[in-house]
Design a protein around this motif. Structure first.
Motif, PDB file in Angstrom:
ATOM      1  N   SER A 121     -28.251  -9.742 -16.227  1.00  0.00           N
ATOM      2  CA  SER A 121     -29.403 -10.559 -15.454  1.00  0.00           C
ATOM      3  C   SER A 121     -30.238 -11.720 -16.065  1.00  0.00           C
ATOM      4  CB  SER A 121     -30.405  -9.667 -14.990  1.00  0.00           C
ATOM      5  OG  SER A 121     -29.896  -8.988 -14.066  1.00  0.00           O
ATOM      6  N   HIS A 122     -30.583 -11.340 -17.212  1.00  0.00           N
ATOM      7  CA  HIS A 122     -31.634 -12.558 -17.949  1.00  0.00           C
ATOM      8  C   HIS A 122     -30.321 -13.563 -18.962  1.00  0.00           C
ATOM      9  CE1 HIS A 122     -35.280 -10.870 -18.914  1.00  0.00           C
ATOM     10  NE2 HIS A 122     -34.460  -9.870 -19.293  1.00  0.00           N
ATOM     11  N   ALA A 123     -29.142 -13.179 -18.758  1.00  0.00           N
ATOM     12  CA  ALA A 123     -27.644 -14.727 -19.260  1.00  0.00           C
ATOM     13  C   ALA A 123     -27.253 -15.223 -17.963  1.00  0.00           C
ATOM     14  CB  ALA A 123     -26.721 -13.847 -19.458  1.00  0.00           C
ATOM     15  N   ALA A 124     -27.802 -14.532 -16.781  1.00  0.00           N
ATOM     16  CA  ALA A 124     -27.476 -15.393 -15.845  1.00  0.00           C
ATOM     17  C   ALA A 124     -28.523 -16.323 -15.196  1.00  0.00           C
ATOM     18  CB  ALA A 124     -26.992 -14.750 -14.436  1.00  0.00           C
ATOM     19  N   ARG A 125     -29.105 -16.016 -15.859  1.00  0.00           N
ATOM     20  CA  ARG A 125     -31.008 -17.405 -15.021  1.00  0.00           C
ATOM     21  C   ARG A 125     -30.576 -18.472 -17.375  1.00  0.00           C
ATOM     22  NH1 ARG A 125     -35.194 -15.504 -12.251  1.00  0.00           N
ATOM     23  NH2 ARG A 125     -35.706 -17.882 -12.571  1.00  0.00           N
ATOM     24  N   LYS A 126     -29.788 -18.027 -18.052  1.00  0.00           N
ATOM     25  CA  LYS A 126     -29.491 -18.075 -19.082  1.00  0.00           C
ATOM     26  C   LYS A 126     -31.188 -18.011 -20.362  1.00  0.00           C
ATOM     27  CE  LYS A 126     -27.583 -22.343 -16.936  1.00  0.00           C
ATOM     28  NZ  LYS A 126     -26.205 -21.834 -17.248  1.00  0.00           N
ATOM     29  N   GLN A 127     -31.281 -17.007 -19.848  1.00  0.00           N
ATOM     30  CA  GLN A 127     -32.272 -16.090 -20.312  1.00  0.00           C
ATOM     31  C   GLN A 127     -32.030 -15.950 -21.815  1.00  0.00           C
ATOM     32  OE1 GLN A 127     -34.805 -14.126 -17.877  1.00  0.00           O
ATOM     33  NE2 GLN A 127     -36.428 -16.084 -17.015  1.00  0.00           N
ATOM     34  N   TYR A 128     -31.506 -16.340 -22.984  1.00  0.00           N
ATOM     35  CA  TYR A 128     -30.436 -15.745 -24.122  1.00  0.00           C
ATOM     36  C   TYR A 128     -30.948 -15.435 -24.878  1.00  0.00           C
ATOM     37  CZ  TYR A 128     -27.512 -19.234 -21.723  1.00  0.00           C
ATOM     38  OH  TYR A 128     -26.177 -19.634 -20.764  1.00  0.00           O
ATOM     39  N   PRO A 129     -32.320 -15.652 -24.834  1.00  0.00           N
ATOM     40  CA  PRO A 129     -33.011 -14.428 -26.118  1.00  0.00           C
ATOM     41  C   PRO A 129     -33.291 -13.026 -25.954  1.00  0.00           C
ATOM     42  CG  PRO A 129     -33.799 -16.566 -25.997  1.00  0.00           C
ATOM     43  CD  PRO A 129     -33.302 -16.781 -25.195  1.00  0.00           C
ATOM     44  N   GLN A 130     -33.775 -13.014 -24.099  1.00  0.00           N
ATOM     45  CA  GLN A 130     -33.805 -11.688 -23.576  1.00  0.00           C
ATOM     46  C   GLN A 130     -32.816 -11.617 -23.729  1.00  0.00           C
ATOM     47  OE1 GLN A 130     -34.890 -15.483 -22.962  1.00  0.00           O
ATOM     48  NE2 GLN A 130     -36.858 -14.972 -21.767  1.00  0.00           N
ATOM     49  N   ALA A 131     -31.780 -12.437 -23.072  1.00  0.00           N
ATOM     50  CA  ALA A 131     -29.814 -11.840 -22.484  1.00  0.00           C
ATOM     51  C   ALA A 131     -29.872 -10.809 -24.442  1.00  0.00           C
ATOM     52  CB  ALA A 131     -29.713 -11.937 -22.171  1.00  0.00           C
ATOM     53  N   PHE A 159     -21.539 -11.533 -28.660  1.00  0.00           N
ATOM     54  CA  PHE A 159     -20.726 -12.635 -29.252  1.00  0.00           C
ATOM     55  C   PHE A 159     -21.298 -13.630 -28.405  1.00  0.00           C
ATOM     56  CE2 PHE A 159     -16.125 -14.196 -29.035  1.00  0.00           C
ATOM     57  CZ  PHE A 159     -16.453 -15.005 -29.809  1.00  0.00           C
ATOM     58  N   GLU A 160     -20.218 -13.092 -27.054  1.00  0.00           N
ATOM     59  CA  GLU A 160     -20.341 -14.402 -26.023  1.00  0.00           C
ATOM     60  C   GLU A 160     -21.346 -15.436 -26.219  1.00  0.00           C
ATOM     61  OE1 GLU A 160     -17.957 -14.675 -24.463  1.00  0.00           O
ATOM     62  OE2 GLU A 160     -16.354 -13.586 -25.050  1.00  0.00           O
ATOM     63  N   ILE A 161     -22.801 -14.520 -26.342  1.00  0.00           N
ATOM     64  CA  ILE A 161     -23.845 -15.255 -26.513  1.00  0.00           C
ATOM     65  C   ILE A 161     -24.897 -15.984 -27.630  1.00  0.00           C
ATOM     66  CG2 ILE A 161     -24.458 -14.607 -23.870  1.00  0.00           C
ATOM     67  CD1 ILE A 161     -27.047 -12.973 -25.349  1.00  0.00           C
ATOM     68  N   GLU A 162     -24.110 -15.826 -28.891  1.00  0.00           N
ATOM     69  CA  GLU A 162     -24.412 -16.484 -30.009  1.00  0.00           C
ATOM     70  C   GLU A 162     -24.588 -17.670 -30.308  1.00  0.00           C
ATOM     71  OE1 GLU A 162     -23.530 -15.560 -34.403  1.00  0.00           O
ATOM     72  OE2 GLU A 162     -21.915 -15.117 -33.110  1.00  0.00           O
ATOM     73  N   GLU A 163     -23.616 -18.621 -29.941  1.00  0.00           N
ATOM     74  CA  GLU A 163     -24.387 -19.801 -29.271  1.00  0.00           C
ATOM     75  C   GLU A 163     -25.367 -20.619 -28.942  1.00  0.00           C
ATOM     76  OE1 GLU A 163     -21.160 -22.068 -28.034  1.00  0.00           O
ATOM     77  OE2 GLU A 163     -20.434 -20.299 -26.140  1.00  0.00           O
ATOM     78  N   HIS A 164     -25.622 -19.210 -27.772  1.00  0.00           N
ATOM     79  CA  HIS A 164     -26.687 -20.411 -27.402  1.00  0.00           C
ATOM     80  C   HIS A 164     -28.256 -19.781 -27.555  1.00  0.00           C
ATOM     81  CE1 HIS A 164     -23.752 -20.963 -23.814  1.00  0.00           C
ATOM     82  NE2 HIS A 164     -23.666 -19.874 -23.404  1.00  0.00           N
ATOM     83  N   LEU A 165     -27.887 -18.877 -29.052  1.00  0.00           N
ATOM     84  CA  LEU A 165     -29.129 -18.208 -29.232  1.00  0.00           C
ATOM     85  C   LEU A 165     -30.311 -19.499 -30.131  1.00  0.00           C
ATOM     86  CD1 LEU A 165     -28.373 -15.200 -30.438  1.00  0.00           C
ATOM     87  CD2 LEU A 165     -29.944 -15.856 -28.265  1.00  0.00           C
ATOM     88  N   PRO A 166     -31.387 -19.998 -30.389  1.00  0.00           N
ATOM     89  CA  PRO A 166     -31.982 -21.239 -31.692  1.00  0.00           C
ATOM     90  C   PRO A 166     -31.459 -20.670 -32.510  1.00  0.00           C
ATOM     91  CG  PRO A 166     -33.141 -19.540 -30.104  1.00  0.00           C
ATOM     92  CD  PRO A 166     -32.644 -18.891 -29.721  1.00  0.00           C
ATOM     93  N   LYS A 167     -30.400 -22.123 -32.978  1.00  0.00           N
ATOM     94  CA  LYS A 167     -30.300 -21.766 -34.270  1.00  0.00           C
ATOM     95  C   LYS A 167     -31.513 -21.932 -35.501  1.00  0.00           C
ATOM     96  CE  LYS A 167     -25.864 -23.046 -33.108  1.00  0.00           C
ATOM     97  NZ  LYS A 167     -25.449 -21.359 -32.663  1.00  0.00           N
ATOM     98  N   GLU A 168     -32.365 -22.508 -35.293  1.00  0.00           N
ATOM     99  CA  GLU A 168     -33.367 -22.441 -36.182  1.00  0.00           C
ATOM    100  C   GLU A 168     -33.480 -21.128 -36.917  1.00  0.00           C
ATOM    101  OE1 GLU A 168     -35.569 -22.876 -32.754  1.00  0.00           O
ATOM    102  OE2 GLU A 168     -33.954 -23.931 -33.660  1.00  0.00           O
TER     103      GLU A 168
END
Length: 232
Positions: free
Chosen positions: A72-82, A106-115
């Protein structure tokens, strides 16, 4: 039956079974999960998250609830919470690893803050727990991460991840076959030459052709042609 319907994403049959269950056993522990999953399938993500958050607070071993919360978080693009929800799902039980949640990491790793280094540390903790349960699957996901890193020109990281995959599943020829190309792509030619030199130096007579080829290419970039020709 409701679980079966939900696993096939069949909302109407699941709702019918849920109503029957609520009438028959209104305090059944599966009811909140079923309702939360239905909310997710209906794309009512806020309601799904609220339901699953309540459920995970009362039962911290409910991997599937953490999983739906993460979706649900990923669907809302809330990737850190997901990421946090999927991470929690991978650690809730030492006996039953939740493979879908690990794959979602693995799937959402690329969407996480790089810093942020926080996610890197969480990855390591999750991998450590997962390694005990299934080294081959962890090797597979690590190899996928290596491929993604290479496609994004993160070449040193890609080689590091590939090396980890080989360590986890040393009998997989697919990983070993990629080792030299990944190593050469890092362009760290002095280190590459040092690594390959024991494999081609006399008096060895079992030199593999691809090893010799990559060694020659490495020496070309380090301008050591004479030694390279003599050994090859």
């Amino acid at each position: 039956d409701a679980m079966i319907a939900l696993s096939a994403n069949q909302i109407s049959p699941a709702q019918q079974w849920l109503q029957k269950l609520q009438q028959r056993e209104p305090k059944h522990p599966a009811i909140p999960y079923l309702q939360g999953k239905i909310f997710y399938l209906q794309k009512q993500y806020n309601k799904s998250m609220a339901t699953m958050q309540t459920l995970t607070q009362t039962n911290k071993q409910y991997a599937r609830a953490f999983y739906i919360l993460g979706l649900s978080h990923a669907a809302r693009k809330q990737y850190p919470q997901a990421f946090q929800a999927f991470y929690d799902a991978t650690l809730v039980s030492d006996q039953a690893p939740h493979l879908p949640s690990f794959l979602q990491l693995f799937e959402i790793e690329e969407h996480l803050p790089k810093e942020s280094k926080r996610y890197e540390s969480l990855w390591k903790e999750s991998e450590k727990a997962f390694k005990v349960r299934n080294r081959q699957l962890l090797a597979h996901y690590t190899f996928l991460r290596a491929q993604r890193a290479r496609s994004q020109e993160r070449l040193a990281e890609a080689y590091t991840l590939l090396t980890q995959a080989i360590q986890l599943d040393s009998n997989n020829p697919r990983y070993k076959k990629q080792e030299l190309p990944y190593l050469f792509s890092t362009r760290q030619y002095p280190k590459i030459a040092k690594k390959l030199e024991p494999l081609v130096a006399p008096p060895r007579r079992d030199i593999q052709r691809d090893v010799a080829l990559f060694y020659m290419r490495t020496l070309y970039h380090t301008r050591e042609w004479i030694e390279g020709k003599r050994i090859a």
